[in-house]
Design an enzyme around this catalytic site. Structure first.
Site, mmCIF file in Angstrom:
data_model
loop_
_atom_site.group_PDB
_atom_site.id
_atom_site.type_symbol
_atom_site.label_atom_id
_atom_site.label_comp_id
_atom_site.label_asym_id
_atom_site.label_seq_id
_atom_site.Cartn_x
_atom_site.Cartn_y
_atom_site.Cartn_z
ATOM 1 N N ASP A 1 -17.333 -33.339 15.774
ATOM 2 C CA ASP A 1 -17.711 -34.751 15.884
ATOM 3 C C ASP A 1 -16.644 -35.550 15.140
ATOM 4 O O ASP A 1 -16.542 -35.490 13.923
ATOM 5 C CB ASP A 1 -19.085 -34.969 15.261
ATOM 6 C CG ASP A 1 -19.564 -36.402 15.378
ATOM 7 O OD1 ASP A 1 -18.749 -37.295 15.679
ATOM 8 O OD2 ASP A 1 -20.769 -36.639 15.148
ATOM 9 N N MET A 2 -15.826 -36.286 15.877
ATOM 10 C CA MET A 2 -14.688 -36.969 15.276
ATOM 11 C C MET A 2 -15.086 -38.166 14.418
ATOM 12 O O MET A 2 -14.232 -38.777 13.769
ATOM 13 C CB MET A 2 -13.705 -37.402 16.361
ATOM 14 C CG MET A 2 -13.042 -36.229 17.064
ATOM 15 S SD MET A 2 -12.146 -35.148 15.921
ATOM 16 C CE MET A 2 -11.676 -33.800 17.024
ATOM 17 N N ILE B 1 -12.663 -39.940 23.132
ATOM 18 C CA ILE B 1 -13.134 -41.297 22.836
ATOM 19 C C ILE B 1 -14.629 -41.233 22.538
ATOM 20 O O ILE B 1 -15.335 -40.348 23.022
ATOM 21 C CB ILE B 1 -12.889 -42.298 23.985
ATOM 22 C CG1 ILE B 1 -13.538 -41.808 25.286
ATOM 23 C CG2 ILE B 1 -11.412 -42.554 24.184
ATOM 24 C CD1 ILE B 1 -13.528 -42.835 26.400
ATOM 25 N N TYR C 1 -13.391 -50.934 22.152
ATOM 26 C CA TYR C 1 -12.523 -49.944 22.797
ATOM 27 C C TYR C 1 -11.086 -50.452 22.882
ATOM 28 O O TYR C 1 -10.127 -49.732 22.564
ATOM 29 C CB TYR C 1 -13.062 -49.639 24.191
ATOM 30 C CG TYR C 1 -12.192 -48.715 25.018
ATOM 31 C CD1 TYR C 1 -12.288 -47.339 24.875
ATOM 32 C CD2 TYR C 1 -11.298 -49.226 25.956
ATOM 33 C CE1 TYR C 1 -11.498 -46.485 25.642
ATOM 34 C CE2 TYR C 1 -10.503 -48.394 26.723
ATOM 35 C CZ TYR C 1 -10.608 -47.020 26.562
ATOM 36 O OH TYR C 1 -9.817 -46.185 27.324
ATOM 37 N N LYS D 1 -7.448 -48.880 21.290
ATOM 38 C CA LYS D 1 -6.299 -48.493 22.109
ATOM 39 C C LYS D 1 -5.040 -49.278 21.711
ATOM 40 O O LYS D 1 -3.929 -48.746 21.757
ATOM 41 C CB LYS D 1 -6.617 -48.681 23.593
ATOM 42 C CG LYS D 1 -7.661 -47.696 24.121
ATOM 43 C CD LYS D 1 -7.233 -46.247 23.914
ATOM 44 C CE LYS D 1 -8.215 -45.269 24.499
ATOM 45 N NZ LYS D 1 -7.813 -43.858 24.292
ATOM 46 N N GLY E 1 -4.829 -46.316 33.758
ATOM 47 C CA GLY E 1 -5.644 -47.382 34.319
ATOM 48 C C GLY E 1 -7.087 -46.905 34.443
ATOM 49 O O GLY E 1 -7.521 -45.997 33.727
ATOM 50 N N ASP F 1 -11.551 -42.356 37.632
ATOM 51 C CA ASP F 1 -12.856 -42.229 38.294
ATOM 52 C C ASP F 1 -13.801 -41.241 37.616
ATOM 53 O O ASP F 1 -14.546 -40.523 38.299
ATOM 54 C CB ASP F 1 -12.666 -41.839 39.764
ATOM 55 C CG ASP F 1 -12.072 -40.449 39.954
ATOM 56 O OD1 ASP F 1 -11.713 -39.798 38.930
ATOM 57 O OD2 ASP F 1 -11.952 -40.008 41.110
#
Length: 288
Positions: A92-93, A121, A183, A187, A216, A219
């Site tokens: 668990d980061m 993430i 988020y 980044k 980008g 999916d």
């Protein structure tokens, strides 16, 4: 700046891009055979696909994520696909000790490290920011500080092997966008830290290469579910995104972009700020 000057800049950037593409180094898949690789965030999505590509190439792999029972299934598939070795370690980061623990495990089990793929993430809502500062702090630990911790721990071993580090970033690390503020902040931090670290390593004539991999919309199930209420943008295949990340590290590229529009968007995003802002704000469906 006048229109003529801007056109010259655009032409120059386009020419530079074409030259860079022509000089793109060759990639030999055989070079991955036996490579010792640690992949984070590998229980699903892009990280899982990275593990499978590496397995097909005959690499030695350690994967990590939070869910051990899912990692176990990924490891078994990696072995079935041809991995020389495949192991997992749940972590668990958000727990400060876990990033170091994962690197230590990988080095001990593999006898060193040739590639470190930082891909994990933490979950974060895709919605207007609700003012939750604690979530921003937590996500920064998971999405950024843990990257830094693992890098610090792994660098001596990557130095020994003349290895490569791939830090997975996003177009949202270059473009300020609504609906994903925590988020996006993480980044941007990744781009700033690893871009600067690359300069420092070059100045010290280090053996380690750093690749910042800009993606980008991919999916994955989680990404498409989050964005569906707000946008009709299509996602791009996670398998192809994973392969672009592997190639970037193997070819020791400073940056990679998948799909290609992320490269051009990065070039022109600040060219006409008012147009940029209009396009971003009208990219999503939102009713106040």
């Amino acid at each position: 700046m006048g229109l003529t000057a801007k056109l010259f800049i655009v032409a120059g950037l386009g020419a530079a891009f074409l030259v860079a593409r022509w000089k793109d180094p060759a990639f030999d898949v055989e070079s991955l055979k036996g490579a010792r690789v640690l992949v984070t965030g590998a229980s699903m999505g892009i990280g899982e696909q990275i593990a499978y590509h590496l397995a097909k190439a005959g690499a030695q792999i350690v994967i990590t994520a939070r869910r051990g029972h899912v990692l176990e299934k990924v490891v078994q598939k990696c072995l079935d696909l041809g991995a020389q070795k495949a192991l997992f370690i749940p972590a668990d980061m958000s727990v400060v000790a876990d990033p170091d623990r994962v690197v230590t495990f990988a080095v001990d089990q593999l006898g060193g490290l040739d590639y470190l793929v930082l891909n994990h993430i933490g979950p974060s809502p895709f919605a207007m920011w609700d003012g939750d500062v604690e979530h921003v702090r937590w996500l920064m630990q998971v999405n950024f500080i843990s990257f830094v911790q693992m890098t610090q721990k792994a660098l001596p071993f990557l130095e020994q092997s003349k290895g490569s580090l791939m830090a997975v970033s996003s177009m949202l690390g270059k473009v300020c966008s609504p609906l994903a503020l925590p988020y996006t902040a993480t980044k941007f931090a990744i781009n700033g830290f690893f871009g600067s670290l690359r300069h420092e390593l070059a100045m010290k004539k280090s053996n380690v290469s750093i690749s910042v991999c800009t993606l980008g919309l991919i999916d994955t199930e989680s990404a498409m579910e989050k964005i569906k209420p707000y946008s009709d943008m299509p996602g791009h295949p996670a398998s192809e995104a994973a392969w672009s990340i592997i190639q970037a590290g193997a070819k020791r590229q400073a940056e990679s972009h998948y799909p290609s529009y992320t490269y051009y968007a990065g070039l022109f995003i600040d060219f006409v700020p008012s147009l940029r802002d209009y396009m971003i704000q009208n990219l999503y469906h939102y009713e106040p």
